[in-house]
Design a protein around this motif. Sequence first.
Motif, PDB file in Angstrom:
ATOM      1  N   LEU A 177       1.176  25.018 -44.790  1.00 40.50           N
ATOM      2  CA  LEU A 177       1.615  25.207 -43.409  1.00 40.50           C
ATOM      3  C   LEU A 177       0.523  25.878 -42.574  1.00 40.50           C
ATOM      4  N   LEU A 178      -0.177  26.829 -43.167  1.00 41.80           N
ATOM      5  CA  LEU A 178      -1.271  27.503 -42.468  1.00 41.80           C
ATOM      6  C   LEU A 178      -2.388  26.518 -42.150  1.00 41.80           C
ATOM      7  N   LEU A 179      -2.685  25.628 -43.086  1.00 39.69           N
ATOM      8  CA  LEU A 179      -3.718  24.613 -42.878  1.00 39.69           C
ATOM      9  C   LEU A 179      -3.318  23.673 -41.744  1.00 39.69           C
ATOM     10  N   TYR A 180      -2.052  23.304 -41.706  1.00 39.46           N
ATOM     11  CA  TYR A 180      -1.571  22.436 -40.635  1.00 39.46           C
ATOM     12  C   TYR A 180      -1.695  23.124 -39.279  1.00 39.46           C
ATOM     13  N   ARG A 181      -1.321  24.394 -39.235  1.00 34.93           N
ATOM     14  CA  ARG A 181      -1.317  25.116 -37.962  1.00 34.93           C
ATOM     15  C   ARG A 181      -2.710  25.478 -37.477  1.00 34.93           C
ATOM     16  N   ALA A 182      -3.720  25.212 -38.271  1.00 37.59           N
ATOM     17  CA  ALA A 182      -5.098  25.472 -37.834  1.00 37.59           C
ATOM     18  C   ALA A 182      -5.445  24.632 -36.620  1.00 37.59           C
ATOM     19  N   ASP A 183      -4.823  23.462 -36.494  1.00 39.15           N
ATOM     20  CA  ASP A 183      -5.111  22.577 -35.361  1.00 39.15           C
ATOM     21  C   ASP A 183      -3.928  22.555 -34.390  1.00 39.15           C
ATOM     22  N   GLY A 184      -4.192  22.904 -33.152  1.00 36.84           N
ATOM     23  CA  GLY A 184      -3.180  22.790 -32.114  1.00 36.84           C
ATOM     24  C   GLY A 184      -1.946  23.623 -32.366  1.00 36.84           C
ATOM     25  N   ASP A 185      -2.094  24.837 -32.858  1.00 42.10           N
ATOM     26  CA  ASP A 185      -0.951  25.683 -33.153  1.00 42.10           C
ATOM     27  C   ASP A 185      -0.275  26.167 -31.868  1.00 42.10           C
ATOM     28  N   GLY A 186       1.003  25.850 -31.726  1.00 40.41           N
ATOM     29  CA  GLY A 186       1.741  26.294 -30.554  1.00 40.41           C
ATOM     30  C   GLY A 186       2.446  27.619 -30.770  1.00 40.41           C
ATOM     31  N   GLU A 187       2.365  28.155 -31.990  1.00 39.45           N
ATOM     32  CA  GLU A 187       3.027  29.420 -32.310  1.00 39.45           C
ATOM     33  C   GLU A 187       2.048  30.352 -33.025  1.00 39.45           C
ATOM     34  N   PRO A 188       1.038  30.847 -32.304  1.00 42.89           N
ATOM     35  CA  PRO A 188       0.007  31.673 -32.946  1.00 42.89           C
ATOM     36  C   PRO A 188       0.561  32.924 -33.618  1.00 42.89           C
ATOM     37  N   GLY A 189       1.605  33.528 -33.031  1.00 49.78           N
ATOM     38  CA  GLY A 189       2.178  34.725 -33.626  1.00 49.78           C
ATOM     39  C   GLY A 189       2.744  34.463 -35.011  1.00 49.78           C
ATOM     40  N   ARG A 190       3.498  33.383 -35.158  1.00 52.68           N
ATOM     41  CA  ARG A 190       4.071  33.026 -36.461  1.00 52.68           C
ATOM     42  C   ARG A 190       2.981  32.681 -37.457  1.00 52.68           C
ATOM     43  N   SER A 191       1.920  32.051 -36.998  1.00 50.38           N
ATOM     44  CA  SER A 191       0.826  31.684 -37.897  1.00 50.38           C
ATOM     45  C   SER A 191       0.106  32.923 -38.410  1.00 50.38           C
ATOM     46  N   LEU A 192      -0.065  33.916 -37.548  1.00 55.26           N
ATOM     47  CA  LEU A 192      -0.697  35.160 -37.980  1.00 55.26           C
ATOM     48  C   LEU A 192       0.175  35.874 -39.007  1.00 55.26           C
ATOM     49  N   ARG A 193       1.495  35.766 -38.862  1.00 55.76           N
ATOM     50  CA  ARG A 193       2.386  36.372 -39.860  1.00 55.76           C
ATOM     51  C   ARG A 193       2.226  35.663 -41.203  1.00 55.76           C
ATOM     52  N   LEU A 194       2.006  34.349 -41.166  1.00 53.64           N
ATOM     53  CA  LEU A 194       1.737  33.614 -42.413  1.00 53.64           C
ATOM     54  C   LEU A 194       0.444  34.104 -43.046  1.00 53.64           C
ATOM     55  N   LEU A 195      -0.569  34.318 -42.218  1.00 44.57           N
ATOM     56  CA  LEU A 195      -1.850  34.804 -42.723  1.00 44.57           C
ATOM     57  C   LEU A 195      -1.687  36.196 -43.339  1.00 44.57           C
ATOM     58  N   GLU A 196      -0.902  37.042 -42.705  1.00 40.99           N
ATOM     59  CA  GLU A 196      -0.634  38.371 -43.244  1.00 40.99           C
ATOM     60  C   GLU A 196       0.063  38.289 -44.597  1.00 40.99           C
ATOM     61  N   LYS A 197       1.125  37.488 -44.643  1.00 41.18           N
ATOM     62  CA  LYS A 197       1.919  37.384 -45.869  1.00 41.18           C
ATOM     63  C   LYS A 197       1.087  36.804 -47.005  1.00 41.18           C
ATOM     64  N   GLY A 198       0.350  35.737 -46.718  1.00 40.97           N
ATOM     65  CA  GLY A 198      -0.478  35.118 -47.745  1.00 40.97           C
ATOM     66  C   GLY A 198      -1.574  36.039 -48.242  1.00 40.97           C
ATOM     67  N   SER A 199      -2.178  36.794 -47.325  1.00 40.98           N
ATOM     68  CA  SER A 199      -3.244  37.733 -47.713  1.00 40.98           C
ATOM     69  C   SER A 199      -2.702  38.811 -48.638  1.00 40.98           C
TER      70      SER A 199
END
Length: 285
Positions: A177-199
């Motif tokens: 999901l993070l890889l998908y959201r790398a392009d044209g992400d309309g929800e940057p906040g949710r994507s950053l939460r994914l990055l936090e959780k995965g890290s």
Amino acid sequence: EAYPSKSPHNPVFTLYLAELSANIPLDLPQISKEQCKALLDQFETYSKRYQQATQSFHRAEFLYYRTMGEMENASHSLERFRREGLDQGRDCESCRQGTVACALLDLSRRAEAIEVARPLLTGNLKCRHGVEPRRIVTALLYDALERGLGEAAAEYAARLSHMSFQDRGDLHSLSALLLYRADGDGEPGRSLRLLEKGSAWSIGMWNMDDLYHFYRGAWVFCKRLSEKCQNIYLGLPSNFPLYHADGHYEVKVLMAWFHAQAMDIAQKFDRRNGTDWYARNMEQS
């Protein structure tokens, strides 16, 4: 030693250990190819001795050949898997169908995979173990991204977005999901939460293949993000290697670090497997 009542002569326990011993080393590049094959052969020996877990063995056989890039042998293993009935007390029919669909994707037989996966995607076939449909949706998303199928990727990403990510066992799905959201992400906040959780989950993670996919996804995500901003705020645990107490991180520093981690794991796997699959996967990013 921990379970003295479980005798080495107990078929169920022995076969369970033999299957784990055959599958887990594939995700650990420090285990040699020769050791992996010896453990697979050991599983086959026990399976034949007790005349049980035949389908599970052929799944392990497929995973070994796929990992080592021997795709013709992997295809034969899949056909043997499909001919066998369900192993008693193991996978449900949904797990079996998901295994077949994922294997077909690995063999670049996408149309067949989608047809096999259809009952899982429509909900007509329920998984009693909770493995599906997350596993097949994740695999379909990765496949669509690799093929550049934007519409299909959006569909599978939407499905995955509605599934919860509970623990590091979900790291592979989170990474897709993070890889998908790398392009044209309309929800940057949710994507950053994914990055936090995965890290956070990546710390101490034993499965190096899952770890590779997370680092790769995080690298690509940060690479795209660096084109839009220089700094971000992340709530990362204090034992994360790049931890900053104030929570502010330079995107390009994160990008470089995730890239270095992914490359290191990729080189270890390719060296062990005798293939260039991971190198090519990095290049496609």
